[in-house]
Design an enzyme around this catalytic site. Structure first.
Site, PDB file in Angstrom:
ATOM      1  N   SER A  16       0.816  -1.223   0.000  1.00 30.90           N
ATOM      2  CA  SER A  16       0.000   0.000   0.000  1.00 30.90           C
ATOM      3  C   SER A  16       0.847   1.269   0.000  1.00 30.90           C
ATOM      4  O   SER A  16       0.383   2.318  -0.433  1.00 30.90           O
ATOM      5  CB  SER A  16      -0.935   0.012   1.211  1.00 30.90           C
ATOM      6  N   ARG A  17       2.095   1.176   0.499  1.00 21.43           N
ATOM      7  CA  ARG A  17       2.923   2.384   0.559  1.00 21.43           C
ATOM      8  C   ARG A  17       4.398   2.000   0.532  1.00 21.43           C
ATOM      9  O   ARG A  17       4.750   0.809   0.520  1.00 21.43           O
ATOM     10  CB  ARG A  17       2.581   3.219   1.793  1.00 21.43           C
ATOM     11  N   TYR A 157      14.457  -5.802  15.251  1.00 22.23           N
ATOM     12  CA  TYR A 157      14.330  -5.678  13.798  1.00 22.23           C
ATOM     13  C   TYR A 157      15.510  -6.364  13.106  1.00 22.23           C
ATOM     14  O   TYR A 157      15.336  -7.121  12.138  1.00 22.23           O
ATOM     15  CB  TYR A 157      14.287  -4.194  13.437  1.00 22.23           C
ATOM     16  N   LYS A 161      15.488  -9.478  10.407  1.00 18.74           N
ATOM     17  CA  LYS A 161      15.980  -9.355   9.024  1.00 18.74           C
ATOM     18  C   LYS A 161      17.113 -10.342   8.753  1.00 18.74           C
ATOM     19  O   LYS A 161      17.222 -10.871   7.640  1.00 18.74           O
ATOM     20  CB  LYS A 161      16.423  -7.914   8.757  1.00 18.74           C
TER      21      LYS A 161
HETATM   22  P1  NAP Z   1       6.400   1.491   5.260  1.00 21.14           P
HETATM   23  O1  NAP Z   1       6.492   2.716   4.453  1.00 21.14           O
HETATM   24  O2  NAP Z   1       6.161   1.614   6.729  1.00 21.14           O
HETATM   25  O3  NAP Z   1       5.301   0.518   4.632  1.00 21.14           O
HETATM   26  C1  NAP Z   1       5.074  -0.729   5.253  1.00 21.14           C
HETATM   27  C2  NAP Z   1       4.027  -1.500   4.486  1.00 21.14           C
HETATM   28  O4  NAP Z   1       3.844  -2.781   5.117  1.00 21.14           O
HETATM   29  C3  NAP Z   1       2.665  -0.827   4.486  1.00 21.14           C
HETATM   30  O5  NAP Z   1       2.018  -1.139   3.267  1.00 21.14           O
HETATM   31  C4  NAP Z   1       1.946  -1.511   5.644  1.00 21.14           C
HETATM   32  O6  NAP Z   1       0.542  -1.393   5.477  1.00 21.14           O
HETATM   33  C5  NAP Z   1       2.464  -2.939   5.481  1.00 21.14           C
HETATM   34  N1  NAP Z   1       2.406  -3.765   6.689  1.00 21.14           N
HETATM   35  C6  NAP Z   1       2.960  -3.531   7.893  1.00 21.14           C
HETATM   36  N2  NAP Z   1       2.676  -4.533   8.740  1.00 21.14           N
HETATM   37  C7  NAP Z   1       1.935  -5.434   8.037  1.00 21.14           C
HETATM   38  C8  NAP Z   1       1.337  -6.672   8.358  1.00 21.14           C
HETATM   39  N3  NAP Z   1       1.439  -7.208   9.594  1.00 21.14           N
HETATM   40  N4  NAP Z   1       0.637  -7.323   7.416  1.00 21.14           N
HETATM   41  C9  NAP Z   1       0.518  -6.791   6.169  1.00 21.14           C
HETATM   42  N5  NAP Z   1       1.064  -5.624   5.789  1.00 21.14           N
HETATM   43  C10 NAP Z   1       1.760  -4.954   6.731  1.00 21.14           C
HETATM   44  O7  NAP Z   1       7.744   0.589   5.142  1.00 21.14           O
HETATM   45  P2  NAP Z   1       8.921   0.621   4.045  1.00 21.14           P
HETATM   46  O8  NAP Z   1       9.940   1.575   4.505  1.00 21.14           O
HETATM   47  O9  NAP Z   1       8.356   0.695   2.684  1.00 21.14           O
HETATM   48  O10 NAP Z   1       9.520  -0.846   4.279  1.00 21.14           O
HETATM   49  C11 NAP Z   1       9.054  -1.960   3.537  1.00 21.14           C
HETATM   50  C12 NAP Z   1       9.976  -3.150   3.791  1.00 21.14           C
HETATM   51  O11 NAP Z   1      11.308  -2.789   3.473  1.00 21.14           O
HETATM   52  C13 NAP Z   1      10.004  -3.607   5.254  1.00 21.14           C
HETATM   53  O12 NAP Z   1      10.138  -5.011   5.311  1.00 21.14           O
HETATM   54  C14 NAP Z   1      11.253  -2.953   5.785  1.00 21.14           C
HETATM   55  O13 NAP Z   1      11.790  -3.644   6.890  1.00 21.14           O
HETATM   56  C15 NAP Z   1      12.143  -3.040   4.566  1.00 21.14           C
HETATM   57  N6  NAP Z   1      13.235  -2.064   4.563  1.00 21.14           N
HETATM   58  C16 NAP Z   1      12.969  -0.716   4.464  1.00 21.14           C
HETATM   59  C17 NAP Z   1      14.032   0.174   4.444  1.00 21.14           C
HETATM   60  C18 NAP Z   1      13.821   1.664   4.301  1.00 21.14           C
HETATM   61  O14 NAP Z   1      14.818   2.409   4.390  1.00 21.14           O
HETATM   62  N7  NAP Z   1      12.617   2.157   4.063  1.00 21.14           N
HETATM   63  C19 NAP Z   1      15.345  -0.292   4.534  1.00 21.14           C
HETATM   64  C20 NAP Z   1      15.582  -1.656   4.643  1.00 21.14           C
HETATM   65  C21 NAP Z   1      14.509  -2.533   4.644  1.00 21.14           C
HETATM   66  P3  NAP Z   1      -0.495  -1.553   6.728  1.00 21.14           P
HETATM   67  O15 NAP Z   1       0.068  -0.751   7.864  1.00 21.14           O
HETATM   68  O16 NAP Z   1      -1.808  -1.052   6.202  1.00 21.14           O
HETATM   69  O17 NAP Z   1      -0.560  -3.015   7.013  1.00 21.14           O
END
Ligand code: NAP
Length: 261
Positions: A16-17, A157, A161
């Site tokens: 979704s985001r 976290y 990971k």
């Molecule tokens: P984000 O902007 O917070 O988006 C998280 C997404 O996951 C949202 O769509 C949220 O929607 C969904 N979500 C959370 N908990 C959920 C659940 N229990 N069941 C289903 N959907 C769930 O996060 P992001 O930064 O894009 O990160 C996405 C992934 O990349 C994560 O695994 C994160 O650990 C990884 N990551 C991110 C970064 C970074 O710098 N952004 C770096 C390394 C790794 P709802 O809340 O509606 O469920």
């Protein structure tokens, strides 16, 4: 040029985001049919609608990846709407900060159940349909945090990971006879709604610690996912790809400064 993924059935959890939305939009732009999954149905449908407005094929679905029944329903919905599953992007994740000495078991478990158990549940639920595909692909979104680096406040976290990679290496062996590959993306700091919630100071300091002097974009991750999902990546399984603008490379602050930029 990679072989087209047009018409392939794709599930993007956390679609979704943030990174997941970037993956959903890039895959839909390449002609795939995308199931956008998050806990909040309205948000998932809003992203799907925006993707359709750009000419792609996408629909929303509500599921909590830590809930086995909801995850089974998610896989069934993709099969029903698209006729099968070719690609699973297990991307949903949470990163609430808590220092280890103050962390409760509930806080620890919440992160493990979404990030680590959630990845397992999605892979298990989708594996039969991915096997039927004949070119099944699973792409996990891990992180540099845990597998390579550490950061105070994110021990739970980081464990989740790093745990994803341990899970992946044995899952890869079990999925090989099914003709399914599984690989992991290790993003550095990517500009998303979730990262924005950490505040301007965090974003500025992080950008300054990346040799390329910028945070990553969701497209930087989406194109790496697209590669792992391609026919051309069919001989790669159980592997990782770091996408971080060089963030893990400097040995010291001095090395970063001497790199200039
Ligand atoms: P984000 O902007 O917070 O988006 C998280 C997404 O996951 C949202 O769509 C949220 O929607 C969904 N979500 C959370 N908990 C959920 C659940 N229990 N069941 C289903 N959907 C769930 O996060 P992001 O930064 O894009 O990160 C996405 C992934 O990349 C994560 O695994 C994160 O650990 C990884 N990551 C991110 C970064 C970074 O710098 N952004 C770096 C390394 C790794 P709802 O809340 O509606 O469920």
């Amino acid at each position: 040029m990679l072989t087209s993924i047009a018409d392939r059935s794709v599930i993007v959890t956390g679609g979704s985001r943030g990174i997941g939305r970037g993956v959903a939009r890039v895959f839909a732009a390449k002609g795939a049919q995308v199931l956008v999954v998050s806990r909040d149905l309205a948000q998932a449908e809003a992203t799907a609608a925006a993707t359709r407005a750009e000419g792609g094929r996408a629909s929303g679905f509500a599921a909590d990846v830590s809930n086995p029944d909801e995850v089974e329903r998610m896989a069934a919905a993709a099969v029903e709407r698209h006729g099968g599953i070719d690609i699973l992007c297990a991307n949903a994740g949470v990163y609430p900060a808590a220092r280890m000495m103050e962390m409760t078991l509930e806080q620890w478990n919440e992160v493990q159940s979404t990030n680590l158990a959630g990845a397992f549940l999605c892979v298990r639920a989708c594996a039969p349909a991915l096997a039927t595909s004949g070119r099944g692909r699973i792409v996990l979104t891990s992180s540099i945090t845990g597998p390579i680096t550490g950061y105070p406040g994110w021990s739970h976290y980081a464990a989740s990971k790093a745990g994803q990679l341990g899970f992946m290496r044995t899952a890869a062996l079990e999925l090989t006879p099914l003709g399914v590959t599984i690989n992991a993306l290790l993003p550095g700091n990517i500009r998303t709604e979730g990262l924005d919630e950490l505040g301007e100071d965090y974003l500025a300091n992080m950008a300054a610690s990346v040799p390329q002097r910028r945070l990553g974009s969701v497209e930087d991750i989406a194109y790496a996912a697209l590669f792992f999902a391609s026919d051309e990546a069919g001989y790669i399984t159980g592997q990782t790809l770091v996408i971080d603008g060089g963030q893990v490379l400097p040995e010291s602050l001095m090395a970063l400064q001497e790199a200039g930029g």
